[in-house]
Motif scaffolding. Structure first.
Motif, PDB file in Angstrom:
ATOM      1  N   ALA A  20      -2.039   0.114   1.636  1.00  0.00           N
ATOM      2  CA  ALA A  20      -0.723  -0.526   1.741  1.00  0.00           C
ATOM      3  C   ALA A  20       0.279   0.408   2.413  1.00  0.00           C
ATOM      4  O   ALA A  20       1.084  -0.023   3.256  1.00  0.00           O
ATOM      5  CB  ALA A  20      -0.237  -0.948   0.359  1.00  0.00           C
ATOM      6  N   LYS A  24       2.335  -0.231   5.841  1.00  0.00           N
ATOM      7  CA  LYS A  24       3.797  -0.154   5.868  1.00  0.00           C
ATOM      8  C   LYS A  24       4.245   0.731   7.041  1.00  0.00           C
ATOM      9  O   LYS A  24       5.157   0.386   7.801  1.00  0.00           O
ATOM     10  CB  LYS A  24       4.284   0.429   4.535  1.00  0.00           C
ATOM     11  CG  LYS A  24       5.761   0.259   4.319  1.00  0.00           C
ATOM     12  CD  LYS A  24       6.132   0.654   2.906  1.00  0.00           C
ATOM     13  CE  LYS A  24       7.647   0.837   2.843  1.00  0.00           C
ATOM     14  NZ  LYS A  24       8.047   1.727   1.782  1.00  0.00           N
ATOM     15  N   ARG A  37      -3.784  -9.789   7.380  1.00  0.00           N
ATOM     16  CA  ARG A  37      -4.284  -9.010   6.239  1.00  0.00           C
ATOM     17  C   ARG A  37      -5.691  -9.461   5.838  1.00  0.00           C
ATOM     18  O   ARG A  37      -5.906 -10.607   5.461  1.00  0.00           O
ATOM     19  CB  ARG A  37      -3.338  -9.180   5.029  1.00  0.00           C
ATOM     20  CG  ARG A  37      -1.922  -8.679   5.221  1.00  0.00           C
ATOM     21  CD  ARG A  37      -1.819  -7.171   5.130  1.00  0.00           C
ATOM     22  NE  ARG A  37      -2.333  -6.570   3.914  1.00  0.00           N
ATOM     23  CZ  ARG A  37      -1.587  -6.246   2.860  1.00  0.00           C
ATOM     24  NH1 ARG A  37      -0.292  -6.522   2.829  1.00  0.00           N
ATOM     25  NH2 ARG A  37      -2.139  -5.654   1.814  1.00  0.00           N
TER      26      ARG A  37
END
Ligand code: MLT
Length: 443
Positions: A20, A24, A37
């Motif tokens: 994650a 980001k 995703r």
């Protein structure tokens, strides 16, 4: 105050948090990115209408003194435990009763928390690759020993899962105290046959091993010959705890609800060899450290056991499975080695000659804007692999595969031609299934 030093031994970040963070960072550098995703197994389809309605009614219950619910039973409400026992077990000929079942806030919590009821000295056995919670939570509890240069823990028994053994762990020669088994397997998507599971139960009975059977993906099993519960195997109630989840089955990743079965026949031992029912220990642990899952969410989960609920689950699973099938076929045509994705939402993928999972992850992220989970995060035997999930929408799945097929690898031209040919053949089953479902559901 001294800290639990086991935490400093652990790699600094949990696998899915690391992924994650990387995504980001990628988004920050590429604000216009159209990222698809396919990393963490998070679902995308909405909650079934009957579940939403049941939760609305439960919210209304909270608004009036006559129907208000405060603390619920730590083990879960009888209405949900009964529905599970009847539908998931008794109607399938499995002798599990409502009071063997503990409602939880999801499989992950219980898989970690069960460590409270067995000895800190227990030797743990895990399949490699495997869901990282088994190892990380064992290390936190002090059962890891030392981290070795090869990335493994000195006190944990790893069972290698490689193409040579069909990614299925072999029954170890030595006994272990606690064994984590997962079928359909996260991350490889493989499933245990009845004979294989029987061998595990026999092993556990011989060695007085506790099996923690992670069955979070059982609803994805399509082959009627494949067991969906370990309790389909004779004698399993004496050796196994089964952990399940509504997350992937019914879109509860954000709602949080699952359940754990601890049969009353299941025993553990003290140093003198005296027997203790694990049900009693788990009940004691839950009553002390858990106040039960939310009433509203449990009412939602109950609705999954109505005919509308069953239908909704089936529809979701069909979509995710057809995505997985599509990924499987598309990646194969694009020149990857591909495993899983048949009785599972997960597809386990490798590029011949590439032994670095993170490099493959980065390449696919940067060149196709598709995220995956690096196989090495699931264990040393995952080196070189990535895991893709079927949990995105059919459109995004299709788009992601098209982009991946255009990536230039050393052997790329052949792969791209293969994929283009595959994509052009409109009688490919996976595409038909997707189109058909997409149309039916008006997606
Ligand atoms: C996964 O992607 O392996 C799972 O979604 C993680 C989880 O259930 O915690």
């Amino acid at each position: 105050m001294y800290i639990n030093e086991n935490f400093i031994k652990l790699p600094q970040s949990y696998l899915f948090s690391t992924v994650a963070a990387k995504l980001k960072e990628y988004r920050a550098k590429h604000p216009d990115a159209d990222l698809i995703r396919m990393d963490i197994g998070d679902v995308t389809l909405p909650i079934a209408p009957c579940v939403v309605e049941a939760m609305h009614r439960a919210v209304d219950d909270m608004a009036s003194a006559e129907t208000f619910h405060g603390y619920g039973p730590e083990q879960g409400y009888p209405f949900l435990r009964e529905a599970i026992a009847t539908t998931d077990y008794q109607n399938r000929g499995i002798d599990i009763s409502a009071d063997d079942i503990f409602i939880s806030d999801g499989a992950k919590s219980d898989l970690g928390n069960l460590g409270n009821i067995y000895s800190k000295k227990s030797i743990i056995g895990v399949a490699d690759p495997g869901y990282p919670v088994y190892v990380d939570s064992s290390v936190m509890d002090g059962r890891g020993g030392e981290l070795l240069p090869d990335g493994r823990w000195s006190r944990i028994l790893y069972m290698d899962c490689l193409p040579e053994n069909g990614f299925k762990p072999a029954v170890p020669e030595r006994g272990v105290d606690v064994l984590f088994l997962c079928s359909p397997c996260n991350p490889t998507g493989t499933v245990f046959t009845r004979d294989e599971l029987t061998r595990w139960v026999e092993y556990a009975r011989r060695n007085k091993t506790l099996i923690i059977y992670d069955s979070a993906y059982e609803a994805f099993v399509q082959d009627p010959e494949i067991p969906r519960s370990i309790y389909e195997i004779e004698g399993a109630k004496e050796v196994a705890i089964e952990v399940r989840s509504f997350s992937k089955t019914a879109g509860f990743t954000g709602l949080r609800c699952g359940y754990t079965v601890v049969p009353k026949e299941l025993k553990g031992y003290d140093r003198e060899g005296n027997e203790y029912p694990l049900h009693q220990l788990w009940n004691r642990r839950q009553s002390t450290k858990f106040n039960g899952a939310s009433y509203i969410i449990q009412r939602g989960a109950e609705a999954l056991y109505t005919p509308e609920g069953r239908e909704a689950i089936k529809k979701n699973i069909d979509i995710y499975l057809s995505n997985a099938r599509y990924i499987r076929q598309a990646m194969e045509k694009a020149g990857f080695e591909v495993f899983g994705g048949e009785n599972s939402p997960y597809v386990w993928v490798k590029r011949r000659g590439e032994e670095d999972s993170w490099k493959l992850f980065e390449k696919i992220l940067h060149e196709a804007e598709v995220s995956s989970t690096p196989g090495i995060g699931f264990g040393e035997c995952g080196a070189g692999y990535i895991r893709l999930t079927g949990f995105n929408s059919p459109e995004n799945t299709h788009k992601a595969m098209e982009r991946v097929s255009k990536i230039k690898f050393d052997d790329a031209s052949e792969a791209t031609e293969n994929f283009t040919a595959f994509n052009d053949v409109k009688n490919i089953k996976a595409i038909d299934v997707l189109d058909d479902l997409t149309e039916k559901l008006g997606l």
